[in-house]
Write an enzyme that holds these catalytic residues in place. Structure first.
Site, PDB file in Angstrom:
ATOM      1  N   GLY A  61       0.844  -1.193   0.000  1.00  0.00           N
ATOM      2  CA  GLY A  61       0.000   0.000   0.000  1.00  0.00           C
ATOM      3  C   GLY A  61       0.874   1.234   0.000  1.00  0.00           C
ATOM      4  O   GLY A  61       1.991   1.217   0.531  1.00  0.00           O
ATOM      5  N   GLN A  66       2.778   9.950   1.428  1.00  0.00           N
ATOM      6  CA  GLN A  66       4.103   9.308   1.538  1.00  0.00           C
ATOM      7  C   GLN A  66       5.040   9.704   0.408  1.00  0.00           C
ATOM      8  O   GLN A  66       6.247   9.436   0.491  1.00  0.00           O
ATOM      9  CB  GLN A  66       3.965   7.778   1.569  1.00  0.00           C
ATOM     10  CG  GLN A  66       3.289   7.261   2.839  1.00  0.00           C
ATOM     11  CD  GLN A  66       3.191   5.757   2.817  1.00  0.00           C
ATOM     12  OE1 GLN A  66       2.287   5.202   2.208  1.00  0.00           O
ATOM     13  NE2 GLN A  66       4.120   5.094   3.480  1.00  0.00           N
ATOM     14  N   CYS A 107       6.121   0.158   7.769  1.00  0.00           N
ATOM     15  CA  CYS A 107       5.668   1.336   7.016  1.00  0.00           C
ATOM     16  C   CYS A 107       6.825   1.796   6.150  1.00  0.00           C
ATOM     17  O   CYS A 107       7.953   1.925   6.629  1.00  0.00           O
ATOM     18  CB  CYS A 107       5.246   2.449   7.971  1.00  0.00           C
ATOM     19  SG  CYS A 107       4.710   3.942   7.117  1.00  0.00           S
ATOM     20  N   LEU A 108       6.551   2.032   4.867  1.00  0.00           N
ATOM     21  CA  LEU A 108       7.601   2.481   3.942  1.00  0.00           C
ATOM     22  C   LEU A 108       8.230   3.793   4.406  1.00  0.00           C
ATOM     23  O   LEU A 108       9.356   4.104   4.028  1.00  0.00           O
ATOM     24  CB  LEU A 108       7.011   2.661   2.538  1.00  0.00           C
ATOM     25  CG  LEU A 108       6.592   1.362   1.833  1.00  0.00           C
ATOM     26  CD1 LEU A 108       5.706   1.672   0.626  1.00  0.00           C
ATOM     27  CD2 LEU A 108       7.812   0.558   1.410  1.00  0.00           C
ATOM     28  N   HIS A 149      -4.451   1.156   7.382  1.00  0.00           N
ATOM     29  CA  HIS A 149      -3.113   1.763   7.476  1.00  0.00           C
ATOM     30  C   HIS A 149      -3.026   2.976   6.545  1.00  0.00           C
ATOM     31  O   HIS A 149      -2.574   4.052   6.944  1.00  0.00           O
ATOM     32  CB  HIS A 149      -2.059   0.710   7.118  1.00  0.00           C
ATOM     33  CG  HIS A 149      -0.643   1.188   7.210  1.00  0.00           C
ATOM     34  ND1 HIS A 149       0.265   0.637   8.087  1.00  0.00           N
ATOM     35  CD2 HIS A 149       0.032   2.152   6.510  1.00  0.00           C
ATOM     36  CE1 HIS A 149       1.425   1.260   7.937  1.00  0.00           C
ATOM     37  NE2 HIS A 149       1.321   2.170   6.981  1.00  0.00           N
ATOM     38  N   GLU A 150      -3.505   2.805   5.298  1.00  0.00           N
ATOM     39  CA  GLU A 150      -3.393   3.905   4.320  1.00  0.00           C
ATOM     40  C   GLU A 150      -4.340   5.050   4.661  1.00  0.00           C
ATOM     41  O   GLU A 150      -3.998   6.222   4.484  1.00  0.00           O
ATOM     42  CB  GLU A 150      -3.662   3.393   2.902  1.00  0.00           C
ATOM     43  CG  GLU A 150      -2.735   2.270   2.425  1.00  0.00           C
ATOM     44  CD  GLU A 150      -1.269   2.525   2.662  1.00  0.00           C
ATOM     45  OE1 GLU A 150      -0.839   3.691   2.636  1.00  0.00           O
ATOM     46  OE2 GLU A 150      -0.534   1.548   2.894  1.00  0.00           O
ATOM     47  N   HIS A 153      -2.805   7.289   7.019  1.00  0.00           N
ATOM     48  CA  HIS A 153      -1.844   8.212   6.392  1.00  0.00           C
ATOM     49  C   HIS A 153      -2.545   9.476   5.889  1.00  0.00           C
ATOM     50  O   HIS A 153      -1.976  10.568   5.945  1.00  0.00           O
ATOM     51  CB  HIS A 153      -1.141   7.542   5.210  1.00  0.00           C
ATOM     52  CG  HIS A 153       0.095   6.775   5.575  1.00  0.00           C
ATOM     53  ND1 HIS A 153       1.168   7.333   6.221  1.00  0.00           N
ATOM     54  CD2 HIS A 153       0.434   5.477   5.354  1.00  0.00           C
ATOM     55  CE1 HIS A 153       2.120   6.421   6.393  1.00  0.00           C
ATOM     56  NE2 HIS A 153       1.693   5.275   5.884  1.00  0.00           N
TER      57      HIS A 153
HETATM   58 ZN    ZN Z   1       2.723   3.503   6.113  1.00  0.00          ZN
END
Ligand code: ZN
Length: 179
Positions: A61, A66, A107-108, A149-150, A153
């Protein structure tokens, strides 16, 4: 000379750079995307760049904040039964009667860490797809976890805010999904 609204919106050039925790854009509440903007070629190109970036990252995702674009957009895809999905301007209803479960996530934007968080088993989502069509669906399983999760963000929320536990994400845990 007058400009159309969408001509005033600029997106970063590909390859998109994933920003890391500490960058203020990750803490902002992202803005809704207008229908004119959704239909514009710069936005459609940006969606393609987000999908490419998701694939190259090895994640499941990716939310627009991000990549330093404070818009209510995310993309998700996983071999674990989650087809490629573009989600714009989502509204999420948490279906609390179906309970919660622990989810261990990376998380990226937080390299090298994994966190255990509580996620709802089932959510109801309404959103616009990349064609601007309204979608209404219930999500369960891994798709529901990625979406939660997204969606966080888009509201400036990171797993460090909602976690029970954070640990180093070492090579013993290669299966921890990155979102
Ligand atoms: Zn994340």
């Amino acid at each position: 000379m007058p400009l159309c609204a969408h001509e005033l919106t600029h997106y970063p050039e590909a390859p998109l750079r994933i920003i890391k925790i500490g960058h203020p854009t990750l803490r902002a509440v992202a803005q809704e995307v207008s229908m004119d903007e959704i239909m514009s070629s710069p936005f459609q190109n940006f969606l393609e760049d987000m999908i490419d970036t998701l694939h190259q990252s090895g994640g499941v995702g990716l939310a627009a904040p991000q990549v330093d674009v404070s818009k209510r957009v995310f993309v998700m895809e996983s071999g674990r039964n989650v087809p490629l999905t573009v989600v714009i301007n989502p509204k999420v209803e948490y279906l609390a009667q179906h309970g919660k479960k622990s989810s261990t996530e990376g998380c990226l934007s937080i390299p090298g860490k994994r966190a255990t968080v509580q996620r709802y088993n089932r959510i109801h989502m309404t959103y616009l797809d990349r064609n601007g069509d309204q979608i209404s669906e219930e999500a369960t399983g891994f798709k529901a976890i990625i979406a939660q999760h997204e969606y966080d963000h888009l509201n400036g929320v990171l797993i460090v805010d909602v976690m029970d536990l954070m640990e180093e994400n070492n090579s013993d845990y290669v299966s921890v999904p990155l979102l």
